[in-house]
Write a protein that holds these residues in place. Structure first.
Motif, PDB file in Angstrom:
ATOM      1  N   VAL A 340       0.847  -1.203   0.000  1.00  0.00           N
ATOM      2  CA  VAL A 340       0.000   0.000   0.000  1.00  0.00           C
ATOM      3  C   VAL A 340       0.886   1.259   0.000  1.00  0.00           C
ATOM      4  O   VAL A 340       0.626   2.235  -0.704  1.00  0.00           O
ATOM      5  N   ILE A 341       1.950   1.188   0.801  1.00  0.00           N
ATOM      6  CA  ILE A 341       2.878   2.334   0.877  1.00  0.00           C
ATOM      7  C   ILE A 341       3.656   2.460  -0.428  1.00  0.00           C
ATOM      8  O   ILE A 341       3.816   3.571  -0.967  1.00  0.00           O
ATOM      9  N   ILE A 342       4.129   1.324  -0.922  1.00  0.00           N
ATOM     10  CA  ILE A 342       4.890   1.359  -2.177  1.00  0.00           C
ATOM     11  C   ILE A 342       4.051   2.025  -3.268  1.00  0.00           C
ATOM     12  O   ILE A 342       4.526   2.932  -3.960  1.00  0.00           O
ATOM     13  N   ASP A 343       2.796   1.617  -3.372  1.00  0.00           N
ATOM     14  CA  ASP A 343       1.929   2.199  -4.403  1.00  0.00           C
ATOM     15  C   ASP A 343       1.759   3.703  -4.207  1.00  0.00           C
ATOM     16  O   ASP A 343       1.790   4.476  -5.169  1.00  0.00           O
ATOM     17  N   ALA A 344       1.572   4.098  -2.959  1.00  0.00           N
ATOM     18  CA  ALA A 344       1.352   5.526  -2.686  1.00  0.00           C
ATOM     19  C   ALA A 344       2.600   6.346  -3.020  1.00  0.00           C
ATOM     20  O   ALA A 344       2.518   7.416  -3.622  1.00  0.00           O
ATOM     21  N   VAL A 345       3.764   5.828  -2.619  1.00  0.00           N
ATOM     22  CA  VAL A 345       5.004   6.576  -2.875  1.00  0.00           C
ATOM     23  C   VAL A 345       5.284   6.637  -4.372  1.00  0.00           C
ATOM     24  O   VAL A 345       5.645   7.702  -4.901  1.00  0.00           O
ATOM     25  N   LEU A 346       5.074   5.522  -5.058  1.00  0.00           N
ATOM     26  CA  LEU A 346       5.316   5.526  -6.508  1.00  0.00           C
ATOM     27  C   LEU A 346       4.383   6.502  -7.215  1.00  0.00           C
ATOM     28  O   LEU A 346       4.788   7.229  -8.120  1.00  0.00           O
TER      29      LEU A 346
END
Ligand code: TRP
Ligand code: SF4
Length: 397
Positions: A340-346
């Motif tokens: 979820v974090i990876i998607d948000a940061v990307l």
């Protein structure tokens, strides 16, 4: 109201800069006249042995500013070392700055302790906050957006400005009338008033100011007009050449790093704004979680997990709820939670990186933006300097 802030070019910008500084600058530029500059002389105070890091960082930094949404049509962007007024004002302010004011700035000793591998027992490093005062006062900035660690520097700037105005901003007529009024208080009170006023104006002693206010309040045999004159005179009176700025504390929550400490280059725990997406993924996948969650089936506690700090920044209520429940009941796995974090940061980095790539293709355009900004900055700072020289009496012909 003018806004001014600077950033030292000491390496790649990361998400901490984006959330802690740049997003705020982007907002301010729509509300105020903004000056944002590359503080290369400030970087030199700590990096004088390896100055090449600055040249590498300066242009990347400006590209990152623009990529993050700073608008060079609205805000003025420039490089400190190209505006010699900063140096001139620094040297003039140094004449009236007590050494003890610089020695007691908390960052002086703190930074020396923190950067033990560098020799910071230099004249330049002691003067770091005074150079910052010159940066601010040269533009007569009213608002200085800074992080908590810089508030003491803005506070020093206020005291320097007050002292400067006191020394060089007096208008002869105003002073004469104030002096006449002081005499009407009687010998003893007049002396007390003068001592308290000096303690406030020259040493920044706020208790003295309060005591002086109380003293004036008690006076029965001076006229109201004189009383008001003496209240004004206490705080400098006369002409304000260098207005006192206010620090604007950035409200953004601290950006966590990949290890639970705050994101900082010196901790080697950052996601840079130019981080390739595969690296972003790798860094989050390998970052530590709640140490008690050894197996997928072990329940965890988000409060003990640095990944949770990222959810506080990136996730909405529903997602956070999902993490809290799923983690504590071992219903979700850590990789799922991190995704979820990876998607948000990307998603956040994508448009920034696209703009940065485009801007990097045209280095000449970046240099032109800075040249344009330097011209504007130069004119603004020079207007201040003309008044400053005049006030000190340096305009001999
Ligand atoms: N000292 C600031 C920092 O380390 C950078 C800086 C230099 C600055 N001059 C300034 C910030 C003037 C605000 C205003 O972050
Ligand atoms: Fe941390 Fe999320 Fe794993 Fe819980 S599920 S330990 S919050 S990464």
């Amino acid at each position: 109201m003018r806004v001014l802030s600077g950033m030292r070019p000491t390496g790649r910008l990361h998400l901490g800069h984006y959330h802690g500084v740049l997003k705020n600058w982007v907002k301010l530029q729509t509300e105020y006249e903004c000056f944002f500059f590359v503080a290369d002389w400030h970087a030199l105070t700590t990096h004088y042995e390896d100055p090449q890091i600055m040249e590498e960082s300066i242009w990347d930094m400006v590209v990152d500013w623009l990529a993050a949404g700073i608008d060079s049509g609205t805000a003025t962007l420039f490089i400190q070392s190209r505006i010699l007024s900063h140096a001139e004002l620094h040297v003039l302010l140094s004449m009236v700055t007590p050494l003890s004011w610089l020695e007691r700035v908390p960052s002086y000793k703190d930074q020396q302790a923190e950067l033990k591998d560098r020799d910071l027992l230099t004249y330049g490093f002691l003067g770091y906050p005074l150079l910052q005062s010159a940066d601010i006062l040269a533009y007569r900035a009213g608002i200085v957006p800074v992080g908590e660690d810089q508030v003491a520097h803005v506070e020093l700037t206020r005291e320097i400005a007050r002292r400067f105005n006191h020394l060089y901003g007096r208008e002869p007529d105003y002073e004469n009338r104030a002096e006449e009024a002081i005499k009407k208080m009687g010998k003893k009170n007049a002396k007390l008033y003068r001592d308290l006023r000096t303690a406030y104006l020259e040493q920044g002693n706020h208790e003295a100011l309060d005591t002086a206010h109380a003293l004036l309040e008690r006076q029965k045999n001076i006229a109201l007009g004189d009383k008001e004159r003496l209240f004004g005179y206490l705080e400098g009176g006369g002409k304000i050449i260098l207005p006192e700025p206010k620090a604007l504390l950035t409200l953004a929550p601290k950006m966590p790093g990949l290890d639970g400490r705050k994101m900082s280059k010196s901790y080697n725990n950052v996601i840079s704004l130019r981080e390739p997406p595969v690296e972003v993924e790798k860094k989050f996948r390998t970052m530590p979680t709640d140490p008690a969650r050894v197996h997928r089936s072990d329940p965890g506690n988000p409060d003990k997990c640095p990944v949770w700090d990222f959810h506080l920044i990136y996730s909405d209520g529903e997602k956070k709820d999902w993490v809290q429940k799923g983690c504590r009941s071992a219903k979700i796995g850590c990789l799922e939670c991190k995704q979820v974090i990876i998607d948000a940061v990307l998603a956040e980095l994508k448009p920034i990186q696209e703009r940065a790539a485009e801007l990097s293709r045209d280095p000449l355009a970046i240099k032109n933006i800075i040249a344009e900004g330097c011209k504007r900055a130069q004119a603004t700072a020079e207007a201040t300097m003309a008044e400053v020289r005049d006030a000190i009496g340096l305009n001999y012909s």
